[in-house]
Scaffold this active site. Structure first.
Site, short mmCIF file in Angstrom:
data_model
loop_
_atom_site.label_atom_id
_atom_site.label_comp_id
_atom_site.label_asym_id
_atom_site.label_seq_id
_atom_site.Cartn_x
_atom_site.Cartn_y
_atom_site.Cartn_z
N LYS A 192 0.84 -1.21 0.00
CA LYS A 192 0.00 0.00 0.00
C LYS A 192 0.86 1.25 0.00
CE LYS A 192 -4.28 -1.93 1.73
NZ LYS A 192 -5.40 -1.86 2.64
N LYS B 161 -4.06 -9.97 -6.42
CA LYS B 161 -5.31 -10.11 -5.67
C LYS B 161 -6.36 -9.10 -6.16
CE LYS B 161 -5.96 -7.83 -1.67
NZ LYS B 161 -6.74 -7.51 -0.48
N LYS C 69 -9.89 -3.47 -3.77
CA LYS C 69 -10.63 -2.24 -3.98
C LYS C 69 -9.72 -1.14 -4.51
CE LYS C 69 -12.71 -2.12 0.39
NZ LYS C 69 -12.56 -3.41 0.98
N1 AQP Z 1 -9.20 -10.79 -3.27
C1 AQP Z 1 -9.66 -11.28 -2.12
N2 AQP Z 1 -10.01 -12.57 -2.04
C2 AQP Z 1 -10.48 -13.11 -0.87
N3 AQP Z 1 -10.64 -12.36 0.26
C3 AQP Z 1 -10.32 -11.05 0.21
N4 AQP Z 1 -10.36 -10.06 1.13
C4 AQP Z 1 -9.91 -8.92 0.57
N5 AQP Z 1 -9.57 -9.13 -0.71
C5 AQP Z 1 -9.80 -10.45 -0.97
C6 AQP Z 1 -10.84 -10.23 2.50
O1 AQP Z 1 -11.91 -9.31 2.70
C7 AQP Z 1 -11.93 -8.95 4.09
C8 AQP Z 1 -12.11 -7.48 4.24
O2 AQP Z 1 -11.02 -6.82 3.64
P1 AQP Z 1 -10.62 -5.33 4.02
O3 AQP Z 1 -11.81 -4.49 4.06
O4 AQP Z 1 -9.80 -5.33 5.24
O5 AQP Z 1 -9.78 -4.93 2.81
P2 AQP Z 1 -8.40 -5.50 2.31
O6 AQP Z 1 -8.04 -6.82 2.91
O7 AQP Z 1 -7.39 -4.44 2.51
O8 AQP Z 1 -8.67 -5.79 0.80
P3 AQP Z 1 -9.48 -4.93 -0.21
O9 AQP Z 1 -10.94 -5.17 0.02
O10 AQP Z 1 -9.08 -5.21 -1.58
O11 AQP Z 1 -9.12 -3.45 0.10
P4 AQP Z 1 -7.76 -2.68 -0.22
O12 AQP Z 1 -7.79 -2.31 -1.64
O13 AQP Z 1 -7.90 -1.50 0.70
O14 AQP Z 1 -6.61 -3.57 0.08
C9 AQP Z 1 -10.64 -9.47 4.70
O15 AQP Z 1 -10.92 -10.63 5.47
C10 AQP Z 1 -9.79 -9.83 3.53
O16 AQP Z 1 -8.92 -10.90 3.81
#
Ligand code: AQP
Length: 347
Positions: free
Chosen positions: A131, A212, A215
């Protein structure tokens, strides 16, 4: 169904969750509408765990602040995420559903956790590196937020934390922090165990299947939003990157695009991905069927979301009630940690 009742534990063995009153906690950031990875890797498992467990789910708005956010958007996204979780099946009568900032003990215990984890440990977090590479402004909180995440989990005497694979390293840190605190100050925290689904633990970007689905790091057509227009979802699956040979098989190393489609279809239908692979001789048919399965999965969620989203006062009421229930647990655990570490209580 595959991925519902069997989970991979930290040591690689599988776990079949028992009906018990063990506590489950997880959090999701209101950093935008959730995508298919959030739904299959995390949210669907929150829904399963609200049955037979003492389940606590948190919209982690403080974590969303680790990267710059527009205040109005953050407020709106917190309500939208709450509604989406309920539309996907969370029942506030069966679980505690609340916003992190409504329970001040998260920030308070977060500070105690920052004193418990080391700079070196935080420096090794790969999510920070990823990030930070993508951010113009790298806040101190982006670096320290795994300590706050440890606090989130430990505040509820959590036994299990359902998460996607990307959270594995942070969960290890939470365990280490709990163990270190307990050995320095006496038994204070339950040491949590993460549970990661066997299927769809890491849903990949449809255009860059080695990355992965995320968002914030998505390729234009690589990301499927749960609330996306259904025609657009179909188009994105049609355009999903595969490879130049034409054999459908699960092979993450050589065929990440095809393997991703198979895992998505498997997670939605509950059929083993190897078995699914045997049903296809062409990528086109696999793409069409995966798109159709995803559309049928999200259609009722979208309909329910529209109803819930029309009544923000009710959503706020649910969050307030959730925060009261969460505070009743968090205040007791925080006081225990405060006393153990040597802070004078105000009483
Ligand atoms: N690609 C993915 N496949 C499976 N699980 C996923 N998670 C995130 N991406 C995937 C799971 O979603 C939960 C909530 O995630 P978060 O809100 O903490 O966001 P994150 O892990 O940082 O991933 P995002 O949603 O893509 O956001 P950004 O772009 O901010 O990194 C967690 O349990 C996560 O494991």
């Amino acid at each position: 169904m595959v991925g519902i009742l069997r989970w991979r534990r930290r040591d690689g063995t599988t776990l079949t969750p028992r009906m018990s009153t063990q506590r489950v906690f997880s959090g999701i950031q209101p950093s935008g509408d959730p995508h298919l990875g959030n739904l299959l890797g995390a949210i669907q498992n929150y829904v399963r765990y609200q049955h037979g467990h003492d389940a606590v789910y948190c919209i982690v708005d403080l974590h969303a602040l680790t990267t710059p956010k527009d205040p109005d958007e953050l407020r709106a996204n917190t309500l939208r995420m709450t509604n989406l979780l309920m539309a996907a099946g969370l029942d506030p009568e069966r679980c505690i559903l609340f916003a992190q900032s409504h329970v001040p003990e998260h920030a308070q215990l977060g500070w105690l956790m920052e004193t418990t984890v080391s700079f070196g440990e935080l420096s090794r977090m790969t999510q920070f590196k990823d990030k930070a590479d993508r951010s113009e402004f790298i806040s101190a909180s982006l670096f320290t937020y795994p300590a706050l995440q440890a606090a989130d989990i430990l505040l509820y005497d959590t036994n299990f934390v359902p998460v996607g694979d990307d959270q594995r390293q942070h969960l290890e840190l939470s365990r280490d922090a709990a163990q270190r605190f307990n050995s320095r100050f006496g038994e204070t925290f339950v040491v949590p165990e993460h549970v990661i689904p066997e299927i769809a633990a890491r849903v990949m970007d449809l255009q860059r299947p080695n990355d992965k689905m995320s968002k914030t790091a998505a390729a234009e057509n690589g990301l499927i939003y749960v609330l996306e227009d259904l025609k657009s979802i179909e188009k994105k699956f049609k355009r999903a990157v595969t490879d130049s040979d034409d054999e459908v098989r699960l092979d993450w190393e050589n065929k990440p695009g095809v393997s991703n489609l198979l895992e998505i279809l498997s997670a939605v239908t509950g059929t083993d991905p190897h078995e699914l692979a045997g049903n296809y001789t062409q990528y086109g048919a696999l793409k069409v069927d995966t798109a159709e399965a995803v559309v049928e999965l999200v259609r009722p969620i979208q309909e329910r979301f529209a109803e819930l989203n029309a009544d923000p006062a009710e959503t706020m009421r649910i969050l307030r009630t959730g925060a009261e229930k969460a505070s009743a647990i968090a205040s007791v655990v925080y006081d225990r940690a405060r006393d153990a570490i040597g802070l004078l209580g105000p009483e």
